[in-house]
Scaffold this motif. Structure first.
Motif, PDB file in Angstrom:
ATOM      1  N   GLN A   1       0.823  -1.210   0.000  1.00  0.00           N
ATOM      2  CA  GLN A   1       0.000   0.000   0.000  1.00  0.00           C
ATOM      3  C   GLN A   1       0.857   1.260   0.000  1.00  0.00           C
ATOM      4  O   GLN A   1       1.901   1.320   0.646  1.00  0.00           O
ATOM      5  N   VAL A   2       0.374   2.282  -0.731  1.00  0.00           N
ATOM      6  CA  VAL A   2       1.119   3.529  -0.894  1.00  0.00           C
ATOM      7  C   VAL A   2       0.249   4.724  -0.519  1.00  0.00           C
ATOM      8  O   VAL A   2      -0.911   4.815  -0.921  1.00  0.00           O
ATOM      9  N   ALA A   3       0.827   5.641   0.269  1.00  0.00           N
ATOM     10  CA  ALA A   3       0.206   6.940   0.547  1.00  0.00           C
ATOM     11  C   ALA A   3       1.115   8.003  -0.050  1.00  0.00           C
ATOM     12  O   ALA A   3       2.329   7.991   0.180  1.00  0.00           O
ATOM     13  N   TYR A   4       0.529   8.934  -0.815  1.00  0.00           N
ATOM     14  CA  TYR A   4       1.323   9.929  -1.533  1.00  0.00           C
ATOM     15  C   TYR A   4       0.683  11.308  -1.385  1.00  0.00           C
ATOM     16  O   TYR A   4      -0.545  11.442  -1.307  1.00  0.00           O
ATOM     17  N   GLY A   5       1.519  12.346  -1.356  1.00  0.00           N
ATOM     18  CA  GLY A   5       1.008  13.707  -1.331  1.00  0.00           C
ATOM     19  C   GLY A   5       2.092  14.699  -1.672  1.00  0.00           C
ATOM     20  O   GLY A   5       3.275  14.355  -1.753  1.00  0.00           O
ATOM     21  N   SER A   6       1.679  15.943  -1.887  1.00  0.00           N
ATOM     22  CA  SER A   6       2.623  16.991  -2.251  1.00  0.00           C
ATOM     23  C   SER A   6       2.194  18.309  -1.617  1.00  0.00           C
ATOM     24  O   SER A   6       0.998  18.629  -1.567  1.00  0.00           O
ATOM     25  N   HIS A   7       3.184  19.051  -1.088  1.00  0.00           N
ATOM     26  CA  HIS A   7       2.914  20.364  -0.508  1.00  0.00           C
ATOM     27  C   HIS A   7       4.211  21.167  -0.534  1.00  0.00           C
ATOM     28  O   HIS A   7       5.271  20.657  -0.172  1.00  0.00           O
ATOM     29  N   GLU A   8       4.136  22.419  -0.957  1.00  0.00           N
ATOM     30  CA  GLU A   8       5.347  23.233  -1.112  1.00  0.00           C
ATOM     31  C   GLU A   8       6.109  23.410   0.199  1.00  0.00           C
ATOM     32  O   GLU A   8       7.333  23.562   0.211  1.00  0.00           O
ATOM     33  N   ALA A   9       5.414  23.363   1.341  1.00  0.00           N
ATOM     34  CA  ALA A   9       6.079  23.549   2.637  1.00  0.00           C
ATOM     35  C   ALA A   9       7.009  22.385   2.977  1.00  0.00           C
ATOM     36  O   ALA A   9       7.890  22.523   3.832  1.00  0.00           O
ATOM     37  N   ILE A  10       6.824  21.243   2.334  1.00  0.00           N
ATOM     38  CA  ILE A  10       7.675  20.081   2.584  1.00  0.00           C
ATOM     39  C   ILE A  10       9.045  20.246   1.930  1.00  0.00           C
ATOM     40  O   ILE A  10      10.035  19.665   2.372  1.00  0.00           O
ATOM     41  N   ASP A  11       9.119  21.064   0.901  1.00  0.00           N
ATOM     42  CA  ASP A  11      10.330  21.196   0.080  1.00  0.00           C
ATOM     43  C   ASP A  11      11.378  22.086   0.741  1.00  0.00           C
ATOM     44  O   ASP A  11      11.706  23.177   0.262  1.00  0.00           O
ATOM     45  N   VAL A  12      11.898  21.618   1.877  1.00  0.00           N
ATOM     46  CA  VAL A  12      12.963  22.312   2.615  1.00  0.00           C
ATOM     47  C   VAL A  12      13.916  21.261   3.165  1.00  0.00           C
ATOM     48  O   VAL A  12      13.624  20.064   3.134  1.00  0.00           O
ATOM     49  N   ASP A  13      15.056  21.704   3.695  1.00  0.00           N
ATOM     50  CA  ASP A  13      15.974  20.771   4.349  1.00  0.00           C
ATOM     51  C   ASP A  13      15.320  20.205   5.604  1.00  0.00           C
ATOM     52  O   ASP A  13      14.799  20.958   6.436  1.00  0.00           O
ATOM     53  N   LYS A  14      15.344  18.887   5.746  1.00  0.00           N
ATOM     54  CA  LYS A  14      14.908  18.251   6.978  1.00  0.00           C
ATOM     55  C   LYS A  14      16.113  18.160   7.911  1.00  0.00           C
ATOM     56  O   LYS A  14      17.235  17.919   7.464  1.00  0.00           O
ATOM     57  N   THR A  15      15.895  18.353   9.195  1.00  0.00           N
ATOM     58  CA  THR A  15      17.019  18.406  10.131  1.00  0.00           C
ATOM     59  C   THR A  15      16.918  17.411  11.283  1.00  0.00           C
ATOM     60  O   THR A  15      17.887  17.206  11.997  1.00  0.00           O
ATOM     61  N   ASN A  16      15.740  16.799  11.469  1.00  0.00           N
ATOM     62  CA  ASN A  16      15.536  15.979  12.654  1.00  0.00           C
ATOM     63  C   ASN A  16      14.450  14.944  12.375  1.00  0.00           C
ATOM     64  O   ASN A  16      13.412  15.257  11.789  1.00  0.00           O
ATOM     65  N   PHE A  17      14.692  13.703  12.825  1.00  0.00           N
ATOM     66  CA  PHE A  17      13.760  12.613  12.577  1.00  0.00           C
ATOM     67  C   PHE A  17      13.399  11.953  13.903  1.00  0.00           C
ATOM     68  O   PHE A  17      14.274  11.694  14.737  1.00  0.00           O
ATOM     69  N   GLY A  18      12.101  11.687  14.090  1.00  0.00           N
ATOM     70  CA  GLY A  18      11.661  11.120  15.358  1.00  0.00           C
ATOM     71  C   GLY A  18      10.727   9.941  15.182  1.00  0.00           C
ATOM     72  O   GLY A  18       9.982   9.854  14.195  1.00  0.00           O
ATOM     73  N   LEU A  19      10.758   9.033  16.148  1.00  0.00           N
ATOM     74  CA  LEU A  19       9.820   7.921  16.232  1.00  0.00           C
ATOM     75  C   LEU A  19       9.016   8.103  17.507  1.00  0.00           C
ATOM     76  O   LEU A  19       9.584   8.346  18.574  1.00  0.00           O
TER      77      LEU A  19
END
Length: 228
Positions: A175-193
């Motif tokens: 299964q695939v979930a997909y989306g697009s938003h201009e605010a996502i298009d930046v450097d990511k700096t931190n990942f959390g679980l």
């Protein structure tokens, strides 16, 4: 002697099977949108989170060769552990097992705040653009939800891809979930679980730099139609 030989052969078969299972668990799954590049992070979580992870909320411990997170009522907050890494376009993969939890998320921050996340519960998963500033006018936005039963007590593997403003999450290679938003298009700096509720176990966390696949523009329509 015959019994000893038979026992040795049986033990050897079991060890080979366990080795094959371990190799399969840690192998990178196919991607749809991006090609993997340089490996930035890799943590098996076999003995608990490594020192690069910060565990500010909840209880995190090594359980059965994986890292298990549990929410603590006293925290009044979901259990969370985070790691710093700067990257813009990426492929991320890890496996999880829900053990009585209500929900678990992959939470992604940028330099200014929450950027996006994948939310998972027993009834499915979704990709979302986060509320970035909590003061408006920016708001959280659901990009796509996939309804599917996610069995507790069973290992599942999530592959997440980012390409510019696009975000894609694939569960168990299906299964695939997909989306697009201009605010996502930046450097990511931190990942959390995160873990909401009793507990979730995690293993084989890997993060790569990524570039778009050469045929992504042609295959995007098919990916989107299949994810509906």
């Amino acid at each position: 002697m015959i019994r000893s030989t038979a026992f040795a052969l049986g033990l050897s078969t079991v060890l080979l099977a366990l080795t094959a299972m371990a190799e399969e668990a840690s192998s990178p799954l196919d991607t749809l949108m991006c090609e993997r590049g340089k490996l930035l992070l890799s943590d098996s979580f076999e003995t608990g989170p490594s020192k690069q992870w910060r565990t500010a909320k909840g209880k995190w411990e090594a359980v059965d060769g994986a890292t298990q997170g549990s929410e603590l009522k006293a925290d009044e907050h979901v259990a969370a552990m985070r790691v710093n890494q700067k990257v813009r376009n990426l492929v991320l993969q890890y496996s999880f097992k829900m053990d009585g939890s209500k929900t678990t998320t992959l939470s992604i921050n940028d330099a200014k705040g929450h950027n996006s996340r994948v939310m998972i519960n027993a009834n499915g998963f979704s990709v979302r653009k986060d509320d970035h500033d909590h003061a408006g006018p920016d708001k959280a936005e659901l990009l796509q939800m996939v309804k599917t039963k996610i069995a507790p007590g069973k290992w599942h593997t999530l592959v997440v891809e980012f390409n510019g403003p696009e975000m894609l999450a694939r569960l168990d290679g299906k299964q695939v979930a997909y989306g697009s938003h201009e605010a996502i298009d930046v450097d990511k700096t931190n990942f959390g679980l995160t873990v909401g509720g009793e507990s979730v176990s995690f293993k084989d966390f890997s993060l790569w730099e990524a570039t778009p696949k050469a045929d992504w523009s042609q295959s995007k329509a098919k990916v989107i139609s299949q994810s509906k």
